[in-house]
Design a protein around this motif. Structure first.
Motif, mmCIF file in Angstrom:
data_model
loop_
_atom_site.group_PDB
_atom_site.id
_atom_site.type_symbol
_atom_site.label_atom_id
_atom_site.label_comp_id
_atom_site.label_asym_id
_atom_site.label_seq_id
_atom_site.Cartn_x
_atom_site.Cartn_y
_atom_site.Cartn_z
ATOM 1 N N ASP A 173 0.905 -1.177 -0.145
ATOM 2 C CA ASP A 173 -0.055 0.025 0.093
ATOM 3 C C ASP A 173 0.868 1.188 0.008
ATOM 4 O O ASP A 173 2.008 1.002 0.126
ATOM 5 N N PRO A 174 0.361 2.513 -0.096
ATOM 6 C CA PRO A 174 1.280 3.615 -0.381
ATOM 7 C C PRO A 174 2.054 3.843 1.055
ATOM 8 O O PRO A 174 2.962 4.821 0.669
ATOM 9 N N ALA A 175 1.604 3.388 2.194
ATOM 10 C CA ALA A 175 2.798 3.571 3.193
ATOM 11 C C ALA A 175 3.914 3.020 2.844
ATOM 12 O O ALA A 175 5.076 3.256 3.487
ATOM 13 N N ASP A 176 4.169 1.763 1.972
ATOM 14 C CA ASP A 176 5.404 1.351 1.848
ATOM 15 C C ASP A 176 5.816 1.304 0.455
ATOM 16 O O ASP A 176 7.039 1.003 -0.014
ATOM 17 N N TRP A 177 4.941 1.631 -0.625
ATOM 18 C CA TRP A 177 5.490 1.877 -1.720
ATOM 19 C C TRP A 177 4.477 2.983 -2.599
ATOM 20 O O TRP A 177 3.394 3.111 -2.540
ATOM 21 N N GLN A 178 5.393 3.905 -3.298
ATOM 22 C CA GLN A 178 4.795 5.023 -4.063
ATOM 23 C C GLN A 178 5.151 5.083 -5.537
ATOM 24 O O GLN A 178 6.613 4.698 -5.457
ATOM 25 N N PRO A 179 4.594 5.470 -6.457
ATOM 26 C CA PRO A 179 5.290 5.577 -7.795
ATOM 27 C C PRO A 179 6.742 6.277 -7.649
ATOM 28 O O PRO A 179 6.919 7.200 -7.211
ATOM 29 N N PRO A 180 7.807 5.676 -8.436
ATOM 30 C CA PRO A 180 9.076 6.360 -8.558
ATOM 31 C C PRO A 180 9.047 8.036 -8.978
ATOM 32 O O PRO A 180 9.756 8.681 -8.338
ATOM 33 N N ALA A 181 8.125 8.113 -9.855
ATOM 34 C CA ALA A 181 7.789 9.417 -10.534
ATOM 35 C C ALA A 181 6.987 10.394 -9.364
ATOM 36 O O ALA A 181 5.801 10.040 -9.334
ATOM 37 N N ALA A 182 7.653 11.094 -8.566
ATOM 38 C CA ALA A 182 7.076 12.036 -7.689
ATOM 39 C C ALA A 182 6.085 12.628 -8.025
ATOM 40 O O ALA A 182 4.808 13.007 -7.494
ATOM 41 N N GLY A 183 5.956 13.158 -9.513
ATOM 42 C CA GLY A 183 4.937 14.077 -10.038
ATOM 43 C C GLY A 183 3.662 13.404 -10.147
ATOM 44 O O GLY A 183 2.453 13.876 -10.453
ATOM 45 N N PHE A 184 3.744 12.041 -10.250
ATOM 46 C CA PHE A 184 2.422 11.119 -10.295
ATOM 47 C C PHE A 184 1.632 10.827 -8.903
ATOM 48 O O PHE A 184 0.917 10.281 -8.682
ATOM 49 N N HIS A 185 2.239 11.470 -7.686
ATOM 50 C CA HIS A 185 1.938 10.995 -6.180
ATOM 51 C C HIS A 185 0.417 11.430 -6.117
ATOM 52 O O HIS A 185 -0.193 10.581 -5.516
ATOM 53 N N CYS A 186 0.381 12.675 -6.720
ATOM 54 C CA CYS A 186 -1.186 13.157 -6.271
ATOM 55 C C CYS A 186 -2.174 12.345 -7.023
ATOM 56 O O CYS A 186 -3.200 11.903 -6.543
ATOM 57 N N VAL A 187 -2.104 12.108 -8.389
ATOM 58 C CA VAL A 187 -3.143 11.302 -9.147
ATOM 59 C C VAL A 187 -3.163 9.770 -8.574
ATOM 60 O O VAL A 187 -4.271 9.251 -8.469
ATOM 61 N N TYR A 188 -2.098 9.407 -8.164
ATOM 62 C CA TYR A 188 -1.986 8.018 -7.578
ATOM 63 C C TYR A 188 -2.837 7.824 -6.420
ATOM 64 O O TYR A 188 -3.600 6.956 -6.055
ATOM 65 N N ALA A 189 -2.641 8.766 -5.604
ATOM 66 C CA ALA A 189 -3.583 8.856 -4.193
ATOM 67 C C ALA A 189 -4.999 9.071 -4.500
ATOM 68 O O ALA A 189 -5.960 8.369 -4.009
ATOM 69 N N GLU A 190 -5.072 9.920 -5.427
ATOM 70 C CA GLU A 190 -6.849 10.084 -5.830
ATOM 71 C C GLU A 190 -7.115 8.850 -6.190
ATOM 72 O O GLU A 190 -8.580 8.274 -6.155
ATOM 73 N N MET A 191 -6.406 8.019 -7.094
ATOM 74 C CA MET A 191 -7.095 6.650 -7.852
ATOM 75 C C MET A 191 -7.253 5.798 -6.804
ATOM 76 O O MET A 191 -8.129 5.258 -6.466
ATOM 77 N N TRP A 192 -6.069 5.666 -5.902
ATOM 78 C CA TRP A 192 -6.294 4.684 -4.721
ATOM 79 C C TRP A 192 -7.443 4.781 -3.718
ATOM 80 O O TRP A 192 -8.313 4.045 -3.376
ATOM 81 N N ILE A 193 -7.550 6.113 -3.349
ATOM 82 C CA ILE A 193 -8.623 6.380 -2.429
ATOM 83 C C ILE A 193 -9.974 6.173 -3.214
ATOM 84 O O ILE A 193 -10.947 5.670 -2.503
ATOM 85 N N HIS A 194 -10.141 6.567 -4.206
ATOM 86 C CA HIS A 194 -11.465 6.120 -5.270
ATOM 87 C C HIS A 194 -11.968 4.911 -5.126
ATOM 88 O O HIS A 194 -12.974 4.521 -4.878
ATOM 89 N N GLU A 213 -0.399 12.863 2.914
ATOM 90 C CA GLU A 213 0.924 13.598 2.554
ATOM 91 C C GLU A 213 0.741 13.559 0.897
ATOM 92 O O GLU A 213 1.442 14.466 0.250
ATOM 93 N N MET A 214 0.402 12.460 0.229
ATOM 94 C CA MET A 214 0.585 12.405 -0.985
ATOM 95 C C MET A 214 -0.398 13.505 -1.786
ATOM 96 O O MET A 214 -0.216 14.203 -2.777
ATOM 97 N N LEU A 215 -1.757 13.570 -1.174
ATOM 98 C CA LEU A 215 -2.458 14.530 -1.757
ATOM 99 C C LEU A 215 -1.972 15.942 -1.347
ATOM 100 O O LEU A 215 -2.218 16.933 -2.091
ATOM 101 N N ASN A 216 -1.034 16.325 -0.442
ATOM 102 C CA ASN A 216 -0.491 17.658 -0.315
ATOM 103 C C ASN A 216 0.512 17.938 -1.476
ATOM 104 O O ASN A 216 0.819 19.089 -1.700
ATOM 105 N N SER A 217 0.791 16.931 -2.328
ATOM 106 C CA SER A 217 1.511 17.304 -3.424
ATOM 107 C C SER A 217 0.663 17.697 -4.695
ATOM 108 O O SER A 217 1.335 18.012 -5.731
ATOM 109 N N CYS A 218 -0.507 17.837 -4.634
ATOM 110 C CA CYS A 218 -1.711 17.925 -5.690
ATOM 111 C C CYS A 218 -1.465 19.716 -6.097
ATOM 112 O O CYS A 218 -1.065 20.250 -5.167
#
Length: 218
Positions: A173-194, A213-218
């Motif tokens: 889950d996002p606590a242990d893995w996030q996309p290597p491309a930091a610029g995609f963190h916002c969208v990834y969080a939105e997708m996961w949450i939805h 925290e990932m949404l803070n990058s939006c």
């Protein structure tokens, strides 16, 4: 003869035309990127509201889990779910005549900012992994609901990404893995949450914190 009113009007029309051209260029510039993403991704405000509505709870046991509990990839109208996502997320995708089998095209993997030209180089990622869904509540679902989840083309659950990024993610889950491309963190969080919101899945506290925290990058 100099006409101040005509000059002022011309300036306004020029400014309006410039704004319209800029808007058109922005639309064209983002069209390809938007086309490579799954549907039904909420915006930041919606994602924050959905995150707040989720239940924070410990993970369920993995007892009884198997990928076979989530039948995939199913075939609908002659196309498998994998084929459908590859066609949807790619550009200039060519398929074998009379089939849905992609043989060429261009795919951008937003997880790691890489571009690929062979279907075999792509995996179809379950944004919320099947094992993660199991320990978040899917263990209590029927087989039919799990089949729907594993092949869901109507929400932000499926996306074509590089095989390397998908396999490095595994079932984390996002606590242990996030996309290597930091610029995609916002969208990834939105997708996961939805996805978790639509399927009423739970999440752990560190997962909740990471998503915030990932949404803070939006």
């Amino acid at each position: 003869m100099h006409h101040p009113q005509l000059t002022s009007r011309t300036r306004r029309l020029t400014a309006l035309l410039t704004a319209l051209v800029a808007a058109l260029l922005l639309t064209l510039a983002t069209a390809g990127q938007a086309g490579a993403l799954p549907p039904d991704i909420p915006d930041e405000a919606e994602a924050r509201a959905e995150l707040a509505a989720l239940t924070v709870a410990p993970d369920h046991s993995m007892a009884g889990y198997s990928r076979a509990e989530f039948p995939h990839w199913i075939t609908v109208n002659g196309c498998t779910t994998r084929q459908t996502v590859l066609i949807r997320d790619g550009e200039n995708v060519e398929v074998t005549p009379g089939t849905c089998t992609p043989v060429a095209g261009t795919w951008f993997s937003p997880y790691d900012d890489t571009t690929w030209t062979k279907p075999s180089q792509l995996d179809i990622d379950h944004v919320v992994p099947l094992a993660e869904a199991w320990r978040s509540g899917a263990d209590e679902w029927t087989r039919d609901v799990r089949r729907q989840f594993a092949n869901d083309l109507t929400t932000s659950q499926l996306i074509a990404v590089s095989a390397a990024s998908n396999r490095s993610k595994g079932d984390q889950d996002p606590a242990d893995w996030q996309p290597p491309a930091a610029g995609f963190h916002c969208v990834y969080a939105e997708m996961w949450i939805h996805v978790k919101h639509v399927y009423e899945l739970t999440l752990e506290q560190d997962e909740f914190d990471a998503l915030g925290e990932m949404l803070n990058s939006c």
